[in-house]
Design a protein around this motif. Structure first.
Motif, PDB file in Angstrom:
ATOM      1  N   THR A  98     -96.669 -30.959 -76.647  1.00  0.00           N
ATOM      2  CA  THR A  98     -98.071 -30.674 -76.356  1.00  0.00           C
ATOM      3  C   THR A  98     -98.919 -31.906 -76.603  1.00  0.00           C
ATOM      4  O   THR A  98     -98.623 -32.720 -77.487  1.00  0.00           O
ATOM      5  CB  THR A  98     -98.593 -29.509 -77.215  1.00  0.00           C
ATOM      6  N   SER A 103     -99.037 -27.450 -73.111  1.00  0.00           N
ATOM      7  CA  SER A 103     -97.662 -27.622 -73.555  1.00  0.00           C
ATOM      8  C   SER A 103     -96.750 -27.743 -72.344  1.00  0.00           C
ATOM      9  O   SER A 103     -96.920 -27.018 -71.352  1.00  0.00           O
ATOM     10  CB  SER A 103     -97.223 -26.431 -74.418  1.00  0.00           C
ATOM     11  N   GLU A 205     -91.490 -27.441 -81.141  1.00  0.00           N
ATOM     12  CA  GLU A 205     -92.714 -27.778 -80.408  1.00  0.00           C
ATOM     13  C   GLU A 205     -93.277 -29.048 -81.037  1.00  0.00           C
ATOM     14  O   GLU A 205     -93.664 -29.068 -82.206  1.00  0.00           O
ATOM     15  CB  GLU A 205     -93.750 -26.657 -80.485  1.00  0.00           C
TER      16      GLU A 205
END
Length: 502
Positions: A98, A103, A205
């Motif tokens: 991201t 993202s 992430e």
């Protein structure tokens, strides 16, 4: 007797042939049945072998792996089936990056390698040690390619401040606010992705890091850096109509903003010069004939602007010379315009600088001044000048004689000395410290000649002169007034062909 014997012989022969055929057919049938039986036996045997192999493999899948590992994941003690399920679950891909606002899922870079590992698990006996590792150098190369793609997507150039408006009434300039840019730290991102992959965190992430990109020019700096980069001044006459036309063209230009890459058009900026828009009749040439038409005089505005453009370091994309050379500028350095609402000779240039520019125009008394305000496009200390030279003269025209019985009989008076046209070449010179550092062709110009006009009296002798009444005497002054206006228009240097010429 002989006939009966022959018949019996034929009958015996036919029976032998029939018996032979039956025997052959029987042998063929037996052969086919034998082959079928063997084939079936073979197939049954193959089927049994396949079933046996499948059974063996199924039994292998149910056997516990004595020693097996994939990276950090221990598969020992698991059956092959359990090991496969474990790998598919633990190595399930879902890595994202991201930039703080969106993202992006990173492309799966391990599926090909995992397929090979799963195949080897199935093929290798469960009692043999197995140790598998992902090819991380190969994974790193894939991450580097994806980082380049994300950089193109997320990188932003810094936006420098530039002028966005000018208020002619207050004389105040407005400037845009600068905007910071950013550059993706690709090396850092690849390192983050690789760390997650080596930790077998394929659902990670990751927040990308950026290096701020400061714009070249802040708003405060823009206010300091903007300056007059090109300016030129010419003198108009006291002709009210002509100056009214010049004033309207000045108002249309003053305060105009031209963004980088944008093209300026004089005709599009002022529009059609008509009486409905306030333009008044003034001297202009059409097809070589002096006439009065709305818009006469605006060519002095386009010519003055032309010089400011060149001095500012820009080049025109369209410029035209007059049919007759005007006197408010050197020959070869004028810029004629004409517009009928649809087309006509124009003055155009493109803002090739990196920032917007402002066009400033004013008419104070008889002083016409036009400037280009912007960030300098020329190197510091460099200035541009125009040099023009005559190539050759145009062919002279014969003298034009006009009868004027108000003159003494037999006398002549020159009312227009006329002009000799010519062909001119102009050059763009870049100077620094008084030295020409570059000279290049700018444009060519050609002007027609105007004949000398002489008035004379060859028809009315003094003794034939009839005393004039006061009314006749007053009306006789009209030609002199006309001559004065014609002379003024000539002195101004009218333009050519079409509405809006000067």
């Amino acid at each position: 007797m002989d006939k009966n014997r022959a018949r019996r012989i034929r009958q015996r022969r036919n029976r032998k042939i029939a018996y032979g055929s039956l025997l052959l057919a029987a042998l063929l049938t037996i052969g086919i049945l034998y082959s079928f039986a063997n084939s079936k036996k073979s197939k049954d045997s193959d089927s049994k072998e396949i079933i046996a192999e499948t059974k063996d493999k199924d039994e292998d899948l149910d056997k516990a792996l004595v020693s097996a590992r994939l990276g950090k994941t221990n598969l020992s003690g698991l059956t092959v089936k359990e090991a496969k399920d474990t790998i598919e679950e633990r190595f399930q891909w879902g890595m994202t990056v991201t930039d703080g606002t969106e993202s992006v899922v990173i492309d799966d870079v391990i599926s090909g390698q995992l397929k090979e590992v799963l195949e080897k698990l199935s093929e290798t006996p469960a009692d043999r040690p197995q140790d598998y590792q992902l090819d991380y150098p190969l994974i790193k190369e894939a991450f580097e390619k994806q980082a380049e793609v994300l950089a193109k997507r997320w990188n932003k150039d810094g936006v420098s401040s530039e002028v966005e408006a000018f208020d002619p009434k207050t004389g105040v300039y407005s400037y845009t606010k600068e905007q910071n840019g950013r550059v993706l730290n690709q090396e850092k991102l690849v390192s983050q992705l690789l760390d997650a992959a080596e930790a077998e965190n394929f659902q990670a992430e990751i927040t990308a890091e950026f290096t701020p990109q400061v714009p070249e020019r802040t708003q405060a700096q823009a206010k300091e850096q903007y300056k007059v980069i090109g300016t030129f001044t010419t003198k108009t006459t006291t002709n009210k109509n002509r100056n009214q036309n010049i004033s309207l063209a000045v108002q249309a230009i003053n305060g105009m903003i031209l963004k980088p890459g944008e093209e300026f058009s004089f005709n599009n900026t002022t529009g059609n010069r008509t009486k409905e828009k306030g333009y008044r009749p003034a001297g202009a040439y059409r097809n070589g004939v002096l006439i009065e038409e709305p818009g006469g005089g605006v060519c002095q505005v386009s010519t003055t602007l032309y010089h400011a453009i060149i001095e500012g370091g820009f080049k025109t994309t369209e410029r035209n010379s007059h049919s007759f050379a005007p006197s408010y500028v050197e020959k070869g350095q004028d810029a004629m315009v004409s517009f009928d609402g649809y087309a006509g000779p124009d003055l155009k240039f493109v803002n090739t600088g990196s920032a917007s520019v402002v066009l400033r125009a004013s008419l104070e008394g008889t002083t016409l001044k036009i400037s280009v305000v912007g960030i300098p496009v020329l190197e510091d200390g460099v200035k541009v000048v125009i040099r023009s030279e005559k190539v050759k003269d145009s062919d002279p025209l014969p003298v034009t004689y006009e009868e004027n019985t108000a003159l003494p009989y037999g006398t002549e008076k020159v009312v227009d000395k006329g002009t000799l046209g010519g062909y001119y070449k102009s050059y763009r010179l870049l100077e620094k410290g008084g030295t020409v550092i570059k000279e290049e062709p700018l444009h060519n110009s050609s002007y027609k000649s105007k004949p000398e006009v002489i008035q004379r009296n060859t028809t009315l002798k003094p003794e034939e002169t009839v005393p004039e009444t006061p009314e006749e005497s007053e009306s006789s002054s009209v030609p002199a007034k006309d001559q004065g206006e014609t002379h003024e228009a000539e002195e101004i240097g009218p333009g050519v062909t079409g509405p809006g010429n000067s």
